[in-house]
Design a protein around this motif. Structure first.
Motif, PDB file in Angstrom:
ATOM      1  N   PRO A 128       0.833  -1.217   0.000  1.00  0.00           N
ATOM      2  CA  PRO A 128       0.000   0.000   0.000  1.00  0.00           C
ATOM      3  C   PRO A 128       0.862   1.259   0.000  1.00  0.00           C
ATOM      4  CG  PRO A 128       0.057  -0.972   2.188  1.00  0.00           C
ATOM      5  CD  PRO A 128       0.762  -1.935   1.279  1.00  0.00           C
ATOM      6  N   LEU A 129       0.306   2.323  -0.511  1.00  0.00           N
ATOM      7  CA  LEU A 129       1.025   3.603  -0.546  1.00  0.00           C
ATOM      8  C   LEU A 129       0.631   4.519   0.604  1.00  0.00           C
ATOM      9  CD1 LEU A 129       0.889   4.363  -4.395  1.00  0.00           C
ATOM     10  CD2 LEU A 129       2.634   3.143  -3.083  1.00  0.00           C
ATOM     11  N   ARG A 130      -0.412   4.159   1.358  1.00  0.00           N
ATOM     12  CA  ARG A 130      -0.837   4.928   2.526  1.00  0.00           C
ATOM     13  C   ARG A 130      -0.856   4.023   3.749  1.00  0.00           C
ATOM     14  NH1 ARG A 130       0.272   8.191  -0.459  1.00  0.00           N
ATOM     15  NH2 ARG A 130      -0.932   9.944  -1.348  1.00  0.00           N
ATOM     16  N   ARG A 131      -0.596   4.584   4.895  1.00  0.00           N
ATOM     17  CA  ARG A 131      -0.548   3.818   6.139  1.00  0.00           C
ATOM     18  C   ARG A 131      -1.941   3.316   6.476  1.00  0.00           C
ATOM     19  NH1 ARG A 131       3.455   3.955  10.317  1.00  0.00           N
ATOM     20  NH2 ARG A 131       2.881   2.358  11.829  1.00  0.00           N
ATOM     21  N   THR A 132      -2.100   2.004   6.588  1.00  0.00           N
ATOM     22  CA  THR A 132      -3.374   1.382   6.915  1.00  0.00           C
ATOM     23  C   THR A 132      -3.175   0.402   8.064  1.00  0.00           C
ATOM     24  OG1 THR A 132      -3.016  -0.397   5.320  1.00  0.00           O
ATOM     25  CG2 THR A 132      -4.146   1.581   4.516  1.00  0.00           C
ATOM     26  N   ARG A 144       5.702   5.147  -1.412  1.00  0.00           N
ATOM     27  CA  ARG A 144       6.636   4.256  -2.123  1.00  0.00           C
ATOM     28  C   ARG A 144       6.361   2.785  -1.859  1.00  0.00           C
ATOM     29  NH1 ARG A 144      12.614   6.353  -0.968  1.00  0.00           N
ATOM     30  NH2 ARG A 144      13.042   4.620  -2.400  1.00  0.00           N
ATOM     31  N   GLY A 145       5.638   2.497  -0.786  1.00  0.00           N
ATOM     32  CA  GLY A 145       5.367   1.112  -0.428  1.00  0.00           C
ATOM     33  C   GLY A 145       6.584   0.449   0.216  1.00  0.00           C
ATOM     34  N   TRP A 146       6.683  -0.875   0.021  1.00  0.00           N
ATOM     35  CA  TRP A 146       7.802  -1.623   0.594  1.00  0.00           C
ATOM     36  C   TRP A 146       9.048  -1.430  -0.273  1.00  0.00           C
ATOM     37  CZ3 TRP A 146       7.564  -3.542   5.309  1.00  0.00           C
ATOM     38  CH2 TRP A 146       6.334  -3.891   5.851  1.00  0.00           C
ATOM     39  N   ILE A 147      10.150  -1.078   0.366  1.00  0.00           N
ATOM     40  CA  ILE A 147      11.414  -0.925  -0.353  1.00  0.00           C
ATOM     41  C   ILE A 147      12.478  -1.773   0.334  1.00  0.00           C
ATOM     42  CG2 ILE A 147      10.851   1.401  -1.169  1.00  0.00           C
ATOM     43  CD1 ILE A 147      12.804   2.459   0.982  1.00  0.00           C
ATOM     44  N   ARG A 148      13.392  -2.284  -0.474  1.00  0.00           N
ATOM     45  CA  ARG A 148      14.471  -3.109   0.073  1.00  0.00           C
ATOM     46  C   ARG A 148      15.561  -2.216   0.663  1.00  0.00           C
ATOM     47  NH1 ARG A 148      17.242  -5.116  -4.388  1.00  0.00           N
ATOM     48  NH2 ARG A 148      15.605  -6.653  -4.751  1.00  0.00           N
ATOM     49  N   VAL A 149      15.962  -2.567   1.879  1.00  0.00           N
ATOM     50  CA  VAL A 149      17.098  -1.923   2.529  1.00  0.00           C
ATOM     51  C   VAL A 149      17.994  -3.035   3.052  1.00  0.00           C
ATOM     52  CG1 VAL A 149      17.897  -0.371   4.338  1.00  0.00           C
ATOM     53  CG2 VAL A 149      15.726   0.090   3.192  1.00  0.00           C
ATOM     54  N   ASP A 150      19.197  -3.123   2.531  1.00  0.00           N
ATOM     55  CA  ASP A 150      20.129  -4.170   2.958  1.00  0.00           C
ATOM     56  C   ASP A 150      21.185  -3.546   3.866  1.00  0.00           C
ATOM     57  OD1 ASP A 150      21.764  -6.317   3.318  1.00  0.00           O
ATOM     58  OD2 ASP A 150      21.913  -6.857   1.205  1.00  0.00           O
ATOM     59  N   PRO A 151      20.986  -3.605   5.171  1.00  0.00           N
ATOM     60  CA  PRO A 151      21.956  -2.957   6.072  1.00  0.00           C
ATOM     61  C   PRO A 151      23.337  -3.591   6.026  1.00  0.00           C
ATOM     62  CG  PRO A 151      20.391  -4.285   7.310  1.00  0.00           C
ATOM     63  CD  PRO A 151      19.907  -4.274   5.906  1.00  0.00           C
ATOM     64  N   THR A 152      23.429  -4.857   5.585  1.00  0.00           N
ATOM     65  CA  THR A 152      24.744  -5.483   5.462  1.00  0.00           C
ATOM     66  C   THR A 152      25.597  -4.722   4.454  1.00  0.00           C
ATOM     67  OG1 THR A 152      23.806  -7.646   5.989  1.00  0.00           O
ATOM     68  CG2 THR A 152      25.945  -7.629   4.913  1.00  0.00           C
ATOM     69  N   GLY A 153      24.975  -4.190   3.408  1.00  0.00           N
ATOM     70  CA  GLY A 153      25.704  -3.422   2.415  1.00  0.00           C
ATOM     71  C   GLY A 153      26.306  -2.159   2.992  1.00  0.00           C
ATOM     72  N   ALA A 154      25.688  -1.611   4.068  1.00  0.00           N
ATOM     73  CA  ALA A 154      26.262  -0.430   4.715  1.00  0.00           C
ATOM     74  C   ALA A 154      27.488  -0.788   5.533  1.00  0.00           C
ATOM     75  CB  ALA A 154      25.213   0.235   5.602  1.00  0.00           C
TER      76      ALA A 154
END
Length: 678
Positions: free
Chosen positions: A336-340, A471-481
């Protein structure tokens, strides 16, 4: 003795690959019996008494019951067949006993494929097949003759003659699921990933270099996506109890029943098309490149569906090697694009865990530099903390306690991908940002020999997805940081090498070892693709190539029947050719015997020409006319003997053949002889 020892050696070879699949007592028991029988053969001692063999049989059955709680079923049956094969050698006295051992050996040979159909097992079993055929040939020959090498050549010839039949049956025998294939077993597949993620689980997989799947990309210029996009999605973890993360099936299942959530996937750009060959894992999920909007093409009888978390699952566990084709998009948007309310479970945290992480989140929310910029600012701030405050990526971070996120953020500052992803997701939820953990595989390496990309268990990875408004769900890979090369350049952590490994590097260079492994894996992958992966769909593709528009298994059966008929005709032609290749001398002598039989004198097939001449004189000596003919026939038979057994033998001559046709046979009729002419 030679034949007995050879049979014992082959029996030991045939059962050896079953060692990992039977109870620990089985192989010492079996090999002990085989060695005992070999000692009896070498020392010419008598075989054990019947009561002793009966006790050994009872012990084998009792141990099987104790180990498997039954004597039926695959595992118990294989254990018993090994013991029966070994015990039967203690009764090896006559050819009949040898035949029983042969049949038990062939059955044990087949039992190896209940557990593995790999190329290595097939090669070992081919050697076992040739060994059993050699022993079978020896059992039908005089003792000590022929030589073992001659028997092996004969066995190889027999196998070569049977190979075309085997190939036709393999290509055309209808594969009708579920009748075709080996039954799976929970213990036989590598589990790899799981529906639960306990901190440290994936780090143990990083030590496993086994192949998880192979991928062949079908893209323009045959170039796959960049390494940073190679995320193969597996189980999605959404529920956290303070110690472990659990798959999203529970809460997403509840949401999907009232229709409040869906994947809401939108894709952009050109798709990436590829084919996956996945190893058996006894799980229901498929591993696809993020994100696949359409169901992959699966073998007949299998169906796939996508969960709201973008994970693809099938209707039955993957118990055998599975090949499927799919297309994915590296540029996509989901959720979703809005908080539900459907996002509420993704911010829940258990009470009483990680108090310092919760306090860190409170401080960040109170910071006006971050609070006014929204969720993206919090995500960037946490990633910057990972980059700049001494956090490290390691295979051996030690054992984490109850407050795993606190230990990572404030004490240890080191961990593997699941430590980093878990701590990041907990902090995101503490910041009231919906977050979940995705497990799967990241990266891969291309095999230069066949062009397939190999993904190993060591490539298992965990990353996070956070929900951002609009934006909905986005991938964040903290290992890459923490370690950018793990994702961007695909550099795995290597376990420390011991003294033996360091010493081996001085004998064989690591580069040479890598090339040898790549060559072997390419060969093994070819076996998987063309032998184990020869499915009903590929059979139908073969029929389409032969001109059939809508092939079915009935067409396969008809084609197989046609092949069998052609094989029968080929056999008849072979027999006729062999008959024509028969010794001309023998053929001419047989024609004379048939002519005499028509005249009333029946002669046994084993009689030599001289004895035949004597019988001709005796039988046709009653009248002068028949006596004269008999003398001419007898003289011809003696010349036949001279041609065969004289000082300069010949199989036959044109002169003898002409004389045969000029002879006047007793009581001969004037009709053409269709059967008596040589």
């Amino acid at each position: 003795m030679r034949d007995t020892l050879w049979l014992l050696l082959v029996a030991g070879w045939v059962i050896s690959p079953l060692t990992p699949h039977v109870p620990a007592w089985t192989m010492p028991f079996a090999y002990g019996l085989l060695l005992w029988r070999a000692w009896l053969a070498c020392t010419l001692r008598p075989l054990p008494a019947r009561w002793l063999k009966a006790m050994l049989l009872v012990a084998a059955i009792g141990l099987t019951l104790l180990s498997h709680r039954t004597i039926v079923g695959r595992d118990a049956g294989v254990t018993l067949i090994i013991m029966l094969l070994a015990l039967k050698t203690l009764e090896l006295r006559a050819r009949r006993d040898a035949m029983v051992i042969f049949f038990l050996g062939f059955f044990t040979l087949l039992a190896n494929f209940f557990f593995s159909q790999s190329l290595l097992v097939a090669a070992v079993m081919l050697a076992g097949l040739l060994g059993l055929l050699t022993a079978l040939i020896n059992s039908n020959m005089p003792v000590g003759r022929p030589t073992l090498m001659q028997s092996m050549r004969t066995a190889a010839g027999m196998a070569a003659l049977g190979a075309p039949v085997m190939l036709v049956l393999f290509m055309l025998f209808p594969r009708m699921a579920p009748l075709w294939g080996m039954p799976g077993n929970d213990a036989s597949g590598r589990s790899g990933l799981s529906e639960e993620m306990k901190i440290g689980n994936i780090a143990s997989l990083a030590l496993d270099d086994a192949v998880a799947m192979r991928i062949r990309f079908d893209t323009p210029q045959a170039r796959p996506p960049e390494q940073r996009h190679l995320y193969f999605r597996g189980p999605v973890m959404s529920y956290f109890n303070g110690m472990e993360w659990f798959a999203a099936s529970g809460l997403e299942g509840r949401a999907s029943r009232d229709g409040s959530t869906s994947a809401r996937l939108e894709v952009r750009g050109e798709p990436v098309r590829y084919e996956v060959t996945i190893e058996p894992n006894r799980r229901h999920w498929l591993l696809l490149l993020d994100a696949a909007g359409q169901a992959p093409q699966l073998p007949q009888g299998m169906q796939a569906r996508m969960t709201p978390a973008l994970q693809w699952v099938v209707n039955r566990p993957i118990s055998n090697m599975l090949r499927y084709t799919a297309q994915s998009y590296v540029d996509f948007q989901s959720g979703p694009l809005r908080r539900t309310r459907e996002l509420d479970p993704y911010v829940q945290l258990p009470h009483g865990f990680n108090p310092r992480t919760l306090e860190l989140a409170r401080q960040m929310r109170a910071d006006p530099r971050l609070a006014d910029k929204g969720s993206v600012a919090f995500v960037d701030a946490v990633l910057q903390r990972l980059r700049s405050q001494g956090y490290t990526y390691t295979l051996d971070p030690g054992v984490y306690g109850t407050h795993s996120a606190d230990e990572f953020w404030f004490d240890r500052k080191e961990g593997f991908c699941e430590h980093i992803a878990s701590a990041f997701a907990i902090l995101m939820r503490a910041l009231d940002i919906p977050a979940r953990i995705v497990t799967g595989y990241q990266g891969g390496e291309v095999n230069a020999f066949d062009g397939y990309w190999t993904v190993r268990q060591a490539d298992a990875h965990a990353w996070t997805e956070v929900w951002i408004e609009d934006r909905g769900w986005i991938r964040v890979d903290p290992t890459g940081a923490v370690m950018p090369s793990r994702v961007g350049q695909y550099l795995r952590l290597q376990t420390p090498r011991g003294a033996l490994g360091t010493a081996m590097d001085t004998v064989i260079s690591p580069g040479t070892i890598s090339k040898l492994r790549a060559a072997w894996e390419a060969v093994n992958n070819g076996w998987n693709q063309w032998v184990l992966g020869y499915t009903q769909q590929r059979q139908f593709d073969l029929l389409r190539a032969l001109g059939m528009q809508t092939p079915s298994w009935q067409d396969l059966a008809r084609l197989l029947g046609l092949a069998a008929g052609l094989a029968a005709l080929a056999g008849i032609a072979w027999s006729l050719w062999e008959k024509n290749r028969q010794d001309p001398w023998q053929r001419m002598l047989g024609a004379a015997r048939r002519r005499l039989a028509r005249a009333g004198l029946t002669l046994a097939a084993h009689l030599p020409p001289r004895a035949m001449a004597s019988r001709v004189r005796e039988h046709f000596g009653a009248s002068p006319q028949s006596r004269e003919r008999a003398q001419a026939i007898a003289a011809w038979l003696l010349r036949m003997e001279q041609a065969r057994y004289g000082s300069r033998p010949a199989t036959a001559s044109a002169g003898l053949r002409r004389e045969f046709h000029r002879l006047k046979w007793p009581a001969s009729d004037a009709r053409p002889d269709r059967h008596g002419s040589p």
